[in-house]
Design a protein around this motif. Sequence first.
Motif, short mmCIF file in Angstrom:
data_model
loop_
_atom_site.label_atom_id
_atom_site.label_comp_id
_atom_site.label_asym_id
_atom_site.label_seq_id
_atom_site.Cartn_x
_atom_site.Cartn_y
_atom_site.Cartn_z
N VAL A 8 20.25 43.18 54.74
CA VAL A 8 19.61 42.58 53.72
C VAL A 8 18.04 42.71 53.10
N LYS A 9 18.07 43.20 52.18
CA LYS A 9 15.88 43.30 52.11
C LYS A 9 15.53 41.69 51.53
N THR A 10 15.04 41.22 52.34
CA THR A 10 15.14 39.67 52.20
C THR A 10 13.70 38.66 51.44
N GLY A 11 13.39 39.73 51.40
CA GLY A 11 11.82 40.03 50.81
C GLY A 11 12.42 40.08 49.04
N ARG A 12 13.59 40.06 48.54
CA ARG A 12 13.96 40.58 47.67
C ARG A 12 14.93 40.13 46.90
N VAL A 13 15.67 39.24 47.88
CA VAL A 13 16.74 38.75 47.24
C VAL A 13 16.16 37.31 46.54
N LYS A 14 15.97 36.92 45.71
CA LYS A 14 15.98 35.29 44.54
C LYS A 14 17.10 34.70 45.22
N ARG A 15 16.49 33.72 46.22
CA ARG A 15 17.42 32.20 46.75
C ARG A 15 18.37 31.45 45.45
N LEU A 16 19.45 30.98 45.32
CA LEU A 16 18.97 29.77 44.53
C LEU A 16 20.27 28.28 45.48
N GLU A 17 20.44 27.37 44.56
CA GLU A 17 20.93 26.26 45.51
C GLU A 17 21.75 26.04 46.27
N PRO A 18 21.62 26.07 48.11
CA PRO A 18 22.30 26.45 48.29
C PRO A 18 24.20 25.37 48.23
N ILE A 73 24.08 39.00 45.24
CA ILE A 73 24.52 39.82 46.09
C ILE A 73 24.93 38.06 47.09
N ASP A 74 25.75 38.16 47.98
CA ASP A 74 26.83 37.30 49.17
C ASP A 74 26.61 38.29 50.54
N THR A 75 24.66 36.87 50.42
CA THR A 75 24.28 37.64 51.93
C THR A 75 24.83 37.43 52.72
#
Length: 287
Positions: free
Chosen positions: A68-78, A89-91
């Motif tokens: 996963v390109k970690t810099g590009r993904v947008k984190r949501l509340e876990p 994406i489901d990382t």
Amino acid sequence: MGLLSGLEKFGLEQMDTTNLFEDEKKPKAEQQGQADAPKEEKHLETEFLLLKSIRCPVCDHVFRTRLVKTGRVKRLEPDFDLRPRFAYIDTNKYDVSSCPKCGYTAINRYFSHITSGQVKLIDQGVHSKFKANTLVNAEDALEAYTYEEAIEYCKLALYCTMVKKGSTSEKAYECLKLSWLYRGWREKLESEGTNDRELLSNVKAEEDAYYKQAYEGFMKAIASESFPMCGMEESTVNILLANMAFKLEKYDVSSKLVSAILTSRVASRSVKDRAMTLKEEIIKKLH
Ligand SMILES: [Zn+2]
């Protein structure tokens, strides 16, 4: 009598309401497209993936794995139990690397951390029997994994951990990942409105089975291993386990873990906040 009958008096014609909700989503999207409001973003999982060459520590083969390109993904509340969630994406599907030549497979953080004794065990227990899966060729194409594929790789990782006599926490972590993958799959099926009840109930059963295994494994691991565990500090493992225990209706265990977090001197603010929320949930359940 139609759902909208009675409106004639307002001069409105009857409308067919037999499929009231059928096209609800479609016109909405069209409306959005017409207004010059920000267009609805559409993203493919592959936009957030890259191929990286890695060397297999068992057979020395160099292959490309999907990351996963970690810099590009947008984190949501876990989720309540820290399952990481990201937009589009489901990382969780990309946490495992698998050598296509010898079959050695592990969660990325463990992949190159393998002793020479464990290399021998994998060589005898996996490499010697492994038939390369030519249908799933990870080498060239940058394609998104299906849940079935990701689950297959994660199971292979668990198998390898058993063969190499890996730690209890590593096995527990793999079970947790598997349960999370089944959860992701179930959510996908539900959001698509699947009619396949049998598949859905099988997926749910697997999700629950791996969850119980993960819980038991982590409970054993915290009694016998040191921290950090699977990259997690003690308070993080405790809040994870407290939430898992809650879900499994083991409120006494959950409550003890919550107390340990709330009195800890090193637990972070955010972990303590989570523990407070959980404490309220436990109190509600017990009353
Ligand atoms: Zn290999």
